[in-house]
Motif scaffolding. Sequence first.
Motif, PDB file in Angstrom:
ATOM      1  N   ILE A 112       0.850  -1.189   0.000  1.00 10.42           N
ATOM      2  CA  ILE A 112       0.000   0.000   0.000  1.00 10.42           C
ATOM      3  C   ILE A 112       0.886   1.240   0.000  1.00 10.42           C
ATOM      4  O   ILE A 112       1.636   1.471   0.950  1.00 10.42           O
ATOM      5  N   LYS A 113       0.794   2.007  -1.062  1.00  9.87           N
ATOM      6  CA  LYS A 113       1.608   3.203  -1.200  1.00  9.87           C
ATOM      7  C   LYS A 113       0.751   4.416  -0.855  1.00  9.87           C
ATOM      8  O   LYS A 113      -0.220   4.719  -1.564  1.00  9.87           O
ATOM      9  N   LEU A 114       1.073   5.090   0.243  1.00 10.22           N
ATOM     10  CA  LEU A 114       0.288   6.228   0.703  1.00 10.22           C
ATOM     11  C   LEU A 114       1.015   7.526   0.374  1.00 10.22           C
ATOM     12  O   LEU A 114       2.159   7.724   0.776  1.00 10.22           O
ATOM     13  N   SER A 115       0.341   8.381  -0.372  1.00 13.09           N
ATOM     14  CA  SER A 115       0.902   9.695  -0.708  1.00 13.09           C
ATOM     15  C   SER A 115      -0.255  10.649  -0.951  1.00 13.09           C
ATOM     16  O   SER A 115      -1.424  10.261  -0.885  1.00 13.09           O
ATOM     17  N   ALA A 116       0.067  11.896  -1.252  1.00 15.15           N
ATOM     18  CA  ALA A 116      -0.980  12.894  -1.494  1.00 15.15           C
ATOM     19  C   ALA A 116      -1.789  12.556  -2.741  1.00 15.15           C
ATOM     20  O   ALA A 116      -2.942  12.968  -2.874  1.00 15.15           O
ATOM     21  N   LYS A 117      -1.201  11.771  -3.659  1.00 15.80           N
ATOM     22  CA  LYS A 117      -1.875  11.441  -4.915  1.00 15.80           C
ATOM     23  C   LYS A 117      -2.419  10.018  -4.962  1.00 15.80           C
ATOM     24  O   LYS A 117      -3.087   9.646  -5.927  1.00 15.80           O
ATOM     25  N   SER A 118      -2.125   9.205  -3.968  1.00 20.75           N
ATOM     26  CA  SER A 118      -2.506   7.791  -4.038  1.00 20.75           C
ATOM     27  C   SER A 118      -4.011   7.598  -3.866  1.00 20.75           C
ATOM     28  O   SER A 118      -4.685   8.396  -3.214  1.00 20.75           O
ATOM     29  N   LYS A 119      -4.518   6.511  -4.426  1.00 20.22           N
ATOM     30  CA  LYS A 119      -5.945   6.181  -4.303  1.00 20.22           C
ATOM     31  C   LYS A 119      -6.239   5.484  -2.977  1.00 20.22           C
ATOM     32  O   LYS A 119      -7.373   5.483  -2.517  1.00 20.22           O
ATOM     33  N   GLU A 120      -5.220   4.845  -2.390  1.00 22.89           N
ATOM     34  CA  GLU A 120      -5.417   4.179  -1.096  1.00 22.89           C
ATOM     35  C   GLU A 120      -5.558   5.224   0.008  1.00 22.89           C
ATOM     36  O   GLU A 120      -4.776   6.169   0.081  1.00 22.89           O
ATOM     37  N   LYS A 121      -6.541   5.025   0.882  1.00 20.22           N
ATOM     38  CA  LYS A 121      -6.820   5.997   1.937  1.00 20.22           C
ATOM     39  C   LYS A 121      -7.037   5.294   3.275  1.00 20.22           C
ATOM     40  O   LYS A 121      -7.515   4.161   3.324  1.00 20.22           O
TER      41      LYS A 121
END
Length: 258
Positions: free
Chosen positions: A55-64
């Motif tokens: 799970i890649k979490l960033s300002a642009k990622s779809k994962e929340k």
Amino acid sequence: LHNANSIVFAQSGSGKSYATKVEILRQLMQGVKVIVIDPEREYKLLTESVGGTYIKLSAKSKEKINPFDLATTFHNRSDLSEHAQDLTEVISLMAEGLSAREKAAVDKAILKVYSSSKNEMPLLEDLYHELHDMGRLTLCERLEKYISGSLASVFNAQTNIELENRLVIFDIKDLPESLRQIMMLIISNYAQNKVKAMPEKRLLIIDEGWLLLEHEESARFVAGLVRRARKYYLGVSIISQQANDFLKSDYGRAIASQ
């Protein structure tokens, strides 16, 4: 052993992450589920090798991850009260510190938004509106960027991830440094509450754990997590190259003692 916690101190380049990956494989072979907070993208290949969830979490990622989705089930009033205290630490870190009066207001607002929520978990914007109605305008200004500003897409959305796989890696490398501590705290709290809802043998690994000691809110939370984890069959493993800084902190020493 008294519990399944561990702490790894070693200087940069001496093999901390490699040793931890070996330990992860050993735990997986014994049926333990493993969750890793990875600030430097060092565990991606391991995840692919064992069919884990990345799970890649960033300002642009779809994962929340919704901070308010940290607890899925409240068995009694004390569960909600404990959750509200942990969530107050998250809000305090977001707002760059809270006074005693502000903490009391946030605690009251958290309980209010949970009692008024119907089907879905409340969102950060629900807390924001409740605080606004309470007249806490200065506090609202400090939270504004997470609601309608540049960071609105990071923390103000419903959770759309699962921790069901035997290995789950949270990659937070692409987050700005100012947000990494907040996200590490949110992930740790989310994992803790998932474990409470369904206790089974799990290991939570926090790489670059010294980051959590930079602010009192996150340090206090992790010290409490390490102390309580045993009750839910959870082990917490913290990896750090900043041994001196870690042990200078009162919370760091409390974590090490566990």
